[in-house]
Write a protein that holds these residues in place. Structure first.
Motif, PDB file in Angstrom:
ATOM      1  N   LEU A   1       0.848  -1.190   0.000  1.00 16.71           N
ATOM      2  CA  LEU A   1       0.000   0.000   0.000  1.00 16.71           C
ATOM      3  C   LEU A   1       0.883   1.240   0.000  1.00 16.71           C
ATOM      4  O   LEU A   1       2.046   1.186   0.404  1.00 16.71           O
ATOM      5  N   TYR A   2       0.316   2.361  -0.461  1.00 15.10           N
ATOM      6  CA  TYR A   2       1.064   3.618  -0.381  1.00 15.10           C
ATOM      7  C   TYR A   2       0.131   4.779  -0.128  1.00 15.10           C
ATOM      8  O   TYR A   2      -1.080   4.703  -0.356  1.00 15.10           O
ATOM      9  N   GLN A   3       0.689   5.861   0.389  1.00 14.53           N
ATOM     10  CA  GLN A   3      -0.024   7.126   0.491  1.00 14.53           C
ATOM     11  C   GLN A   3       0.971   8.241   0.204  1.00 14.53           C
ATOM     12  O   GLN A   3       2.166   8.093   0.433  1.00 14.53           O
ATOM     13  N   GLY A   4       0.496   9.345  -0.321  1.00 14.41           N
ATOM     14  CA  GLY A   4       1.394  10.441  -0.649  1.00 14.41           C
ATOM     15  C   GLY A   4       0.847  11.323  -1.746  1.00 14.41           C
ATOM     16  O   GLY A   4      -0.227  11.063  -2.315  1.00 14.41           O
ATOM     17  N   PHE A   5       1.607  12.355  -2.071  1.00 13.49           N
ATOM     18  CA  PHE A   5       1.146  13.356  -3.017  1.00 13.49           C
ATOM     19  C   PHE A   5       1.056  12.833  -4.451  1.00 13.49           C
ATOM     20  O   PHE A   5       0.492  13.503  -5.309  1.00 13.49           O
ATOM     21  N   LEU A   6       1.625  11.655  -4.730  1.00 16.25           N
ATOM     22  CA  LEU A   6       1.476  11.081  -6.062  1.00 16.25           C
ATOM     23  C   LEU A   6      -0.006  10.936  -6.404  1.00 16.25           C
ATOM     24  O   LEU A   6      -0.404  11.183  -7.557  1.00 16.25           O
ATOM     25  N   LEU A   7      -0.804  10.549  -5.441  1.00 21.00           N
ATOM     26  CA  LEU A   7      -2.250  10.493  -5.667  1.00 21.00           C
ATOM     27  C   LEU A   7      -2.950  11.736  -5.114  1.00 21.00           C
ATOM     28  O   LEU A   7      -3.697  12.403  -5.802  1.00 21.00           O
ATOM     29  N   SER A   8      -2.652  12.066  -3.840  1.00 18.70           N
ATOM     30  CA  SER A   8      -3.407  13.156  -3.241  1.00 18.70           C
ATOM     31  C   SER A   8      -2.782  13.593  -1.922  1.00 18.70           C
ATOM     32  O   SER A   8      -2.234  12.779  -1.167  1.00 18.70           O
ATOM     33  N   GLU A   9      -2.893  14.892  -1.642  1.00 22.47           N
ATOM     34  CA  GLU A   9      -2.633  15.406  -0.311  1.00 22.47           C
ATOM     35  C   GLU A   9      -3.814  15.035   0.584  1.00 22.47           C
ATOM     36  O   GLU A   9      -4.832  14.521   0.102  1.00 22.47           O
ATOM     37  N   PRO A  10      -3.723  15.279   1.895  1.00 24.39           N
ATOM     38  CA  PRO A  10      -4.892  15.066   2.757  1.00 24.39           C
ATOM     39  C   PRO A  10      -6.052  15.970   2.324  1.00 24.39           C
ATOM     40  O   PRO A  10      -5.857  17.154   2.062  1.00 24.39           O
ATOM     41  N   VAL A  11      -7.262  15.397   2.239  1.00 23.75           N
ATOM     42  CA  VAL A  11      -8.404  16.132   1.676  1.00 23.75           C
ATOM     43  C   VAL A  11      -9.627  16.002   2.582  1.00 23.75           C
ATOM     44  O   VAL A  11      -9.675  15.173   3.495  1.00 23.75           O
ATOM     45  N   GLY A  12     -10.632  16.818   2.286  1.00 21.79           N
ATOM     46  CA  GLY A  12     -11.896  16.742   2.997  1.00 21.79           C
ATOM     47  C   GLY A  12     -12.789  15.657   2.436  1.00 21.79           C
ATOM     48  O   GLY A  12     -12.436  14.939   1.484  1.00 21.79           O
ATOM     49  N   ASP A  13     -13.985  15.541   3.005  1.00 19.71           N
ATOM     50  CA  ASP A  13     -14.895  14.452   2.644  1.00 19.71           C
ATOM     51  C   ASP A  13     -15.292  14.478   1.173  1.00 19.71           C
ATOM     52  O   ASP A  13     -15.304  13.440   0.501  1.00 19.71           O
ATOM     53  N   ALA A  14     -15.634  15.664   0.664  1.00 23.23           N
ATOM     54  CA  ALA A  14     -16.111  15.754  -0.722  1.00 23.23           C
ATOM     55  C   ALA A  14     -15.021  15.359  -1.704  1.00 23.23           C
ATOM     56  O   ALA A  14     -15.268  14.608  -2.664  1.00 23.23           O
ATOM     57  N   ALA A  15     -13.796  15.859  -1.470  1.00 27.06           N
ATOM     58  CA  ALA A  15     -12.690  15.521  -2.365  1.00 27.06           C
ATOM     59  C   ALA A  15     -12.334  14.041  -2.265  1.00 27.06           C
ATOM     60  O   ALA A  15     -11.966  13.406  -3.262  1.00 27.06           O
ATOM     61  N   LEU A  16     -12.460  13.472  -1.083  1.00 26.00           N
ATOM     62  CA  LEU A  16     -12.197  12.034  -0.914  1.00 26.00           C
ATOM     63  C   LEU A  16     -13.203  11.215  -1.719  1.00 26.00           C
ATOM     64  O   LEU A  16     -12.831  10.246  -2.388  1.00 26.00           O
ATOM     65  N   LEU A  17     -14.453  11.600  -1.651  1.00 25.00           N
ATOM     66  CA  LEU A  17     -15.480  10.887  -2.409  1.00 25.00           C
ATOM     67  C   LEU A  17     -15.184  10.940  -3.901  1.00 25.00           C
ATOM     68  O   LEU A  17     -15.302   9.933  -4.615  1.00 25.00           O
ATOM     69  N   GLU A  18     -14.751  12.092  -4.392  1.00 24.35           N
ATOM     70  CA  GLU A  18     -14.412  12.228  -5.817  1.00 24.35           C
ATOM     71  C   GLU A  18     -13.245  11.330  -6.187  1.00 24.35           C
ATOM     72  O   GLU A  18     -13.251  10.677  -7.243  1.00 24.35           O
ATOM     73  N   LEU A  19     -12.225  11.261  -5.322  1.00 23.62           N
ATOM     74  CA  LEU A  19     -11.064  10.413  -5.601  1.00 23.62           C
ATOM     75  C   LEU A  19     -11.459   8.938  -5.645  1.00 23.62           C
ATOM     76  O   LEU A  19     -11.032   8.198  -6.536  1.00 23.62           O
ATOM     77  N   VAL A  20     -12.258   8.509  -4.680  1.00 24.37           N
ATOM     78  CA  VAL A  20     -12.669   7.096  -4.641  1.00 24.37           C
ATOM     79  C   VAL A  20     -13.515   6.751  -5.863  1.00 24.37           C
ATOM     80  O   VAL A  20     -13.372   5.676  -6.459  1.00 24.37           O
TER      81      VAL A  20
END
Length: 571
Positions: free
Chosen positions: A549-568
């Motif tokens: 697994l990974y996390q980081g700016f390659l996909l996204s910075e930390p975001v709010g609920d609406a932006a998270l829903l859009e990413l998913v």
């Protein structure tokens, strides 16, 4: 008792030991005899400074096993004189008193040993301490090994650094603090042991001293802050230290010789500067400058890529002022939560998030968790803030739409949480009251939250894991004891520190270090999450090493609920 014999051929000539022993007089005396040393052994913490001065001993031992209060009192009395003389100060304490280690280093200890330890281990600790003695020129019977650098070091006493800063501020001169934190020391510790780590850090300090002497023509001093952190206090403003930082980065990037191998370390920098004309009382200004530098270093450690962070004077606010504001921030709901996606490398699916606190300050704008919890500690609100954040995270995640309803949520626990009696029961009740499923919750811990009492932390995490939560250790790869944590703690995930991830695209050695950490974790049945992934190259190399697994700016910075829903929805 027959203590182990010590070969003294590489020791200082006729080493003398000054020992403040509160329980083990005969043992210390016998060890000194076995080593062929003269020794002065005293029983009380009062009046020892004159006795030490008369002894002329280059090695001082404070034996605080079962007597931590007396040991700290003795250190407070004797450490300033020990630091002035350039002697070594070895502090021996019981495992149950490990919470006092920070205080031990603050008081000036140069080495420490945790009991239970054998006589041989105590002898070797004394031997190691004696080999790293640095004495002022001209002391009788002492070999002057560092005459060229005698004026470039503050030792382990941060107070000397602050006094030097205050003097510069009082004289109306510029001054800067450059803090350096070394990483990847756990790999050296695993392969060669803690003495090798201490030797390596000492070489790093010597390199920093050489850089300071050459780049600043003597207008800089180096202080060892304890652990893997060191400070350069520089008689120059922000505009004049760029070359120093570049030279320091280059010097510390060179491989270090360890036994018959080479080790390559990572490092992060935090910088703060004071310019003439900045309104400040010298003493307060020195303390504030150090705090700002530590804040910048903390930001560098948690950054997804920036190895260097410079504190901005324009946006600086004292911790006292932030602490006052924090009371209102909790009441006015200024504390917000952002979620950083965690992505399954094989499929590209977002399978979880890490919840991160943000403070939307009315004057300073968004502030991260480091500033938030520093202010909370100053205001004595650490536990209240942690409780508040936990409730926020659980409530927000419970209200997510169906598209987010399967995501795992990682929630950070603080050192104060871990130390709270009955915290597991309280935490699980909070989760259940919120309605959020235990099975979707991961609790994250860092080494700083564990080192005080590993046994208690293990008990707490075992209870949480047995109740259905999962457990992750954060920032793996940066501390002394990370490998022990893999063995002793009930873990599900290991999060590879972003400093290691940042360097994976560098030399083959960098990749070997990361691959070794990942292989070790996977061999124990743990899933590996890589933090701070910024480039496609880093991701491909991490995948090849076995990260899942990974996390980081390659996909996204930390975001709010609406932006998270859009990413998913999009991925």
């Amino acid at each position: 008792m027959t203590p182990a014999t010590l070969d003294t051929k590489d020791m200082l000539n006729r080493t003398m030991l000054f020992a403040c022993s509160f329980r083990h007089f005969a043992e210390i005396a016998d060890i000194a005899v076995a080593c062929g040393w003269d020794a002065v052994v005293t029983a009380t913490a009062s009046g020892i400074d004159p006795a030490y001065a008369e002894s002329g001993a280059p090695v001082v031992l404070i034996d605080a096993r079962g007597a931590i209060a007396q040991g700290l009192a003795a250190a407070q009395t004797i450490a300033p004189r020990v630091a002035e003389d350039g002697a070594a100060l070895l502090f021996v304490l019981s495992r149950r008193d490990c919470t006092a280690l920070d205080r031990v280093f603050e008081l000036g200890a140069t080495h420490f040993l945790i009991d239970p330890a054998s006589d041989g281990e105590l002898i070797q600790s004394l031997r190691f301490a004696a080999r790293h003695v640095t004495r002022a020129p001209g002391r009788p019977g002492i070999v002057d090994r560092r005459d060229a650098m005698a004026g470039a070091r503050f030792g382990r006493d941060p107070n000397l650094a602050q006094q030097w800063i205050a003097a510069r501020i009082g004289d109306g001169q510029p001054v800067s603090v450059v803090l350096v934190s070394l990483s990847r020391l756990d790999i050296v510790n695993a392969a060669h042991g803690r003495p090798a780590v201490d030797s390596l850090i000492e070489v790093a300090v010597e390199r920093a001293e050489a850089v300071a002497a050459e780049a600043m023509a003597g207008a800089a001093r180096v202080a060892r802050l304890g652990g893997a952190d060191l400070a350069l206090v520089v008689g120059a403003g922000a505009a004049d230290i760029a070359a120093l930082i570049a030279a320091l980065d280059e010097a510390l990037a060179r491989p270090f010789a360890v036994a018959n191998a080479l080790a390559v370390l990572g490092c992060r920098f935090g910088v703060a500067s004071h310019q003439p004309g900045d309104p400040s009382d010298p003493a307060d200004g020195a303390a504030t400058l150090m705090r700002r530098a530590f804040g910048a270093l903390a930001k560098a450690k948690t950054s997804d890529g920036a190895m260097l962070q410079i504190a901005s004077a324009a946006h600086d606010m004292s911790l006292d002022a932030l602490a006052i504001d924090l009371h209102h921030a909790i009441e006015l709901d200024e504390i917000d939560i952002r979620f950083q996606p965690q992505v399954e490398i094989a499929s590209g699916r977002i399978t979880g998030v890490e919840a991160l606190a943000r403070w939307d300050h009315r004057k300073l704008g968004p502030l991260g968790a480091d500033a938030l919890f520093a202010a909370a500690d100053r205001a004595d609100l650490g536990i209240a803030l942690s409780d508040h954040i936990q409730r926020l995270v659980l409530a927000r995640a419970l209200a997510w739409p169906e598209a987010l309803a399967t995501l795992r949520v990682s929630l950070n626990l603080t050192a104060a949480d871990i130390a709270r009696p009955g915290f597991a029961t309280l935490f699980l009740a909070r989760v259940d009251d919120s309605g959020f499923p235990r099975g979707r919750l991961t609790v994250e811990i860092t080494e700083t939250g564990l080192i005080a009492d590993l046994a208690s932390a293990s008990t707490l995490l075992t209870e949480l894991r047995g109740a259905g939560c999962r457990v992750a250790i954060d920032d793996f790869g940066t501390g002394y004891s990370s490998l022990a944590y893999l063995k002793d703690l009930p873990l599900d995930y290991v999060k590879i520190d972003k400093a290691l991830v940042h360097d994976i695209g560098g030399s083959p050695r960098d990749r070997v270090v990361v691959a070794g950490a990942i292989t070790m974790a996977r061999s124990l049945g743990l899933s590996v999450i890589a933090e701070g992934v910024e480039t496609r190259e880093q991701l491909e190399l991490l995948a090849a090493c076995g990260a899942s697994l990974y996390q980081g700016f390659l996909l996204s910075e930390p975001v709010g609920d609406a932006a998270l829903l859009e990413l998913v929805t999009r991925t």
